[in-house]
Design a protein around this motif. Sequence first.
Motif, PDB file in Angstrom:
ATOM      1  N   VAL A  32      -5.627  10.687 -18.293  1.00 27.39           N
ATOM      2  CA  VAL A  32      -4.884   9.728 -19.104  1.00 27.39           C
ATOM      3  C   VAL A  32      -4.857  10.178 -20.558  1.00 27.39           C
ATOM      4  N   GLN A  33      -6.006  10.635 -21.077  1.00 26.86           N
ATOM      5  CA  GLN A  33      -6.070  11.109 -22.454  1.00 26.86           C
ATOM      6  C   GLN A  33      -5.170  12.319 -22.657  1.00 26.86           C
ATOM      7  N   PHE A  34      -5.173  13.199 -21.650  1.00 29.62           N
ATOM      8  CA  PHE A  34      -4.337  14.394 -21.740  1.00 29.62           C
ATOM      9  C   PHE A  34      -2.863  14.021 -21.787  1.00 29.62           C
ATOM     10  N   HIS A  35      -2.439  13.089 -20.927  1.00 29.90           N
ATOM     11  CA  HIS A  35      -1.033  12.677 -20.911  1.00 29.90           C
ATOM     12  C   HIS A  35      -0.643  11.999 -22.214  1.00 29.90           C
ATOM     13  N   ASN A  36      -1.545  11.166 -22.750  1.00 25.67           N
ATOM     14  CA  ASN A  36      -1.264  10.507 -24.024  1.00 25.67           C
ATOM     15  C   ASN A  36      -1.140  11.520 -25.149  1.00 25.67           C
ATOM     16  N   MET A  37      -2.060  12.501 -25.146  1.00 18.97           N
ATOM     17  CA  MET A  37      -2.039  13.537 -26.162  1.00 18.97           C
ATOM     18  C   MET A  37      -0.770  14.379 -26.044  1.00 18.97           C
ATOM     19  N   HIS A  38      -0.393  14.669 -24.791  1.00 24.50           N
ATOM     20  CA  HIS A  38       0.785  15.508 -24.540  1.00 24.50           C
ATOM     21  C   HIS A  38       2.070  14.801 -24.970  1.00 24.50           C
ATOM     22  N   TYR A  89       1.350  15.614 -10.038  1.00 29.15           N
ATOM     23  CA  TYR A  89       1.890  16.109 -11.292  1.00 29.15           C
ATOM     24  C   TYR A  89       0.771  16.647 -12.181  1.00 29.15           C
ATOM     25  N   GLY A  90      -0.388  15.989 -12.105  1.00 33.32           N
ATOM     26  CA  GLY A  90      -1.513  16.392 -12.943  1.00 33.32           C
ATOM     27  C   GLY A  90      -2.138  17.704 -12.536  1.00 33.32           C
ATOM     28  N   TYR A  91      -2.163  18.031 -11.243  1.00 29.76           N
ATOM     29  CA  TYR A  91      -2.843  19.266 -10.844  1.00 29.76           C
ATOM     30  C   TYR A  91      -1.910  20.271 -10.175  1.00 29.76           C
ATOM     31  N   MET A  92      -0.602  20.169 -10.455  1.00 30.56           N
ATOM     32  CA  MET A  92       0.349  21.090  -9.855  1.00 30.56           C
ATOM     33  C   MET A  92       0.042  22.541 -10.214  1.00 30.56           C
ATOM     34  N   LYS A  93      -0.440  22.776 -11.432  1.00 25.15           N
ATOM     35  CA  LYS A  93      -0.689  24.146 -11.869  1.00 25.15           C
ATOM     36  C   LYS A  93      -2.034  24.685 -11.399  1.00 25.15           C
ATOM     37  N   GLU A  94      -2.860  23.819 -10.808  1.00 22.62           N
ATOM     38  CA  GLU A  94      -4.206  24.234 -10.443  1.00 22.62           C
ATOM     39  C   GLU A  94      -4.294  24.824  -9.041  1.00 22.62           C
ATOM     40  N   THR A  95      -3.342  24.523  -8.184  1.00 22.90           N
ATOM     41  CA  THR A  95      -3.449  24.967  -6.800  1.00 22.90           C
ATOM     42  C   THR A  95      -2.069  25.272  -6.231  1.00 22.90           C
ATOM     43  N   LYS A  96      -2.045  26.201  -5.273  1.00 26.35           N
ATOM     44  CA  LYS A  96      -0.804  26.509  -4.559  1.00 26.35           C
ATOM     45  C   LYS A  96      -0.866  26.008  -3.127  1.00 26.35           C
ATOM     46  N   ARG A  97      -1.911  25.311  -2.769  1.00 23.68           N
ATOM     47  CA  ARG A  97      -2.120  24.931  -1.376  1.00 23.68           C
ATOM     48  C   ARG A  97      -1.237  23.760  -0.977  1.00 23.68           C
ATOM     49  N   PRO A 141       0.815  -1.226   0.000  1.00 24.92           N
ATOM     50  CA  PRO A 141       0.000   0.000   0.000  1.00 24.92           C
ATOM     51  C   PRO A 141       0.842   1.268   0.000  1.00 24.92           C
ATOM     52  N   GLY A 142       2.020   1.231   0.651  1.00 18.59           N
ATOM     53  CA  GLY A 142       2.888   2.403   0.645  1.00 18.59           C
ATOM     54  C   GLY A 142       3.413   2.705  -0.746  1.00 18.59           C
ATOM     55  N   LEU A 143       3.784   1.661  -1.483  1.00 18.14           N
ATOM     56  CA  LEU A 143       4.305   1.837  -2.836  1.00 18.14           C
ATOM     57  C   LEU A 143       3.215   2.352  -3.776  1.00 18.14           C
ATOM     58  N   ILE A 144       2.068   1.687  -3.760  1.00 18.87           N
ATOM     59  CA  ILE A 144       0.969   2.089  -4.652  1.00 18.87           C
ATOM     60  C   ILE A 144       0.475   3.494  -4.302  1.00 18.87           C
ATOM     61  N   GLY A 145       0.279   3.757  -3.017  1.00 20.89           N
ATOM     62  CA  GLY A 145      -0.266   5.042  -2.585  1.00 20.89           C
ATOM     63  C   GLY A 145       0.618   6.212  -2.966  1.00 20.89           C
ATOM     64  N   ASN A 146       1.924   6.074  -2.785  1.00 21.16           N
ATOM     65  CA  ASN A 146       2.813   7.204  -3.054  1.00 21.16           C
ATOM     66  C   ASN A 146       3.112   7.388  -4.528  1.00 21.16           C
ATOM     67  N   VAL A 147       3.187   6.303  -5.295  1.00 16.86           N
ATOM     68  CA  VAL A 147       3.324   6.432  -6.748  1.00 16.86           C
ATOM     69  C   VAL A 147       2.086   7.110  -7.324  1.00 16.86           C
ATOM     70  N   LEU A 148       0.911   6.688  -6.872  1.00 14.93           N
ATOM     71  CA  LEU A 148      -0.342   7.301  -7.323  1.00 14.93           C
ATOM     72  C   LEU A 148      -0.399   8.766  -6.915  1.00 14.93           C
ATOM     73  N   ALA A 149       0.055   9.066  -5.698  1.00 15.96           N
ATOM     74  CA  ALA A 149       0.042  10.447  -5.217  1.00 15.96           C
ATOM     75  C   ALA A 149       0.918  11.343  -6.094  1.00 15.96           C
ATOM     76  N   LEU A 150       2.116  10.873  -6.426  1.00 14.98           N
ATOM     77  CA  LEU A 150       3.006  11.672  -7.270  1.00 14.98           C
ATOM     78  C   LEU A 150       2.408  11.889  -8.660  1.00 14.98           C
ATOM     79  N   TRP A 151       1.747  10.861  -9.179  1.00 13.54           N
ATOM     80  CA  TRP A 151       1.111  10.996 -10.501  1.00 13.54           C
ATOM     81  C   TRP A 151      -0.020  12.029 -10.460  1.00 13.54           C
ATOM     82  N   VAL A 152      -0.827  11.983  -9.397  1.00 16.24           N
ATOM     83  CA  VAL A 152      -1.935  12.922  -9.262  1.00 16.24           C
ATOM     84  C   VAL A 152      -1.412  14.339  -9.060  1.00 16.24           C
TER      85      VAL A 152
END
Length: 330
Positions: free
Chosen positions: A308-314, A41-49, A28-39
Amino acid sequence: MAANDSNHNEEEFLKHFYAIMYTIILVPGLIGNVLALWVFYGYMKETKRAVIFMINLAIADLAQVLSLPLRIFYYLSKSWHLGKELCMFCFYLKYVNMYASIYFLVCISVRRFQFLMHPLKFSDCKRIYDMYICLIGWVVVCLGCLPFPLLRLTPNKTGANNKCFADLPLKTADEPISIAMMSLGELVGFVTPLLIILYCSWKTILSLQEKNSVSQDLGEKQKALKMILTCAIVFLICFGPYHISFPLNYLVKSQKIEDSYARKVILVFHAIALCLASLNSCLDPIIYYFTTDEFRRRLSRQDLQDSVQFHNMHCGRAKDPSEISIVEAE
């Protein structure tokens, strides 16, 4: 003879306990933190919190999780054959992760508190400042954790070459120096961060009791309080027991405590505390999910597909301006 058998059985029990607990934490630690980093990365530009602090917290947790297979292998095989350098690095990484996690939990709590109490002032806060804070934190933590492996770098002894982690012998230091180092570690690494998080929680609770708060402000304050309190709970569960057992374990390792029953209780308690300190690698992603709206939204089915579509397109081709505006508008 009976005492030797008892000590051997106790050591065997602790080795199996470490192996079982680290195995439970690994997946769970491996899956949770890999997923967290992926998420993130996806919304880094949307929030400063506090997103930069969350990313660094996930990196610290992931680094610690990736070292767990070596710990599990050692406690199951009961011998270390991968070189002393790798052993000391993994041993050192455990403490770097723990104190980096403490540091970034405090940063998340403080930044969330600042956004709540002074939204206009910190809404324009540039992300580069958070990156500097993270860099300084990593340097301070890495330097501050050096005494942990240095105190285990003892001269080679018969039968000690194949030992690692909790079985490493402890280098004895002068009593005044030992007391000063432990006191400094407890004060800077636990007491001060705990007081900061409790202060942020207390001030947020007081702000909820203000009668002039509008409903929108009330909702933001409740979200902030939920995140800060969750950080405080994870902080206490994962790091409180360790910082209670830490000085006691040192007294046992340095032969200051000689009572056999007391030594046994302290060693078992310290083992539990060490595993709880590693458990934060699993609990931190829970903080992200239950206290961050953007994190939950990113994990929703529709947003997951869009991402996923956005990353593939990018990755597949350059985006035209219309695609960029659509994605950012969402």
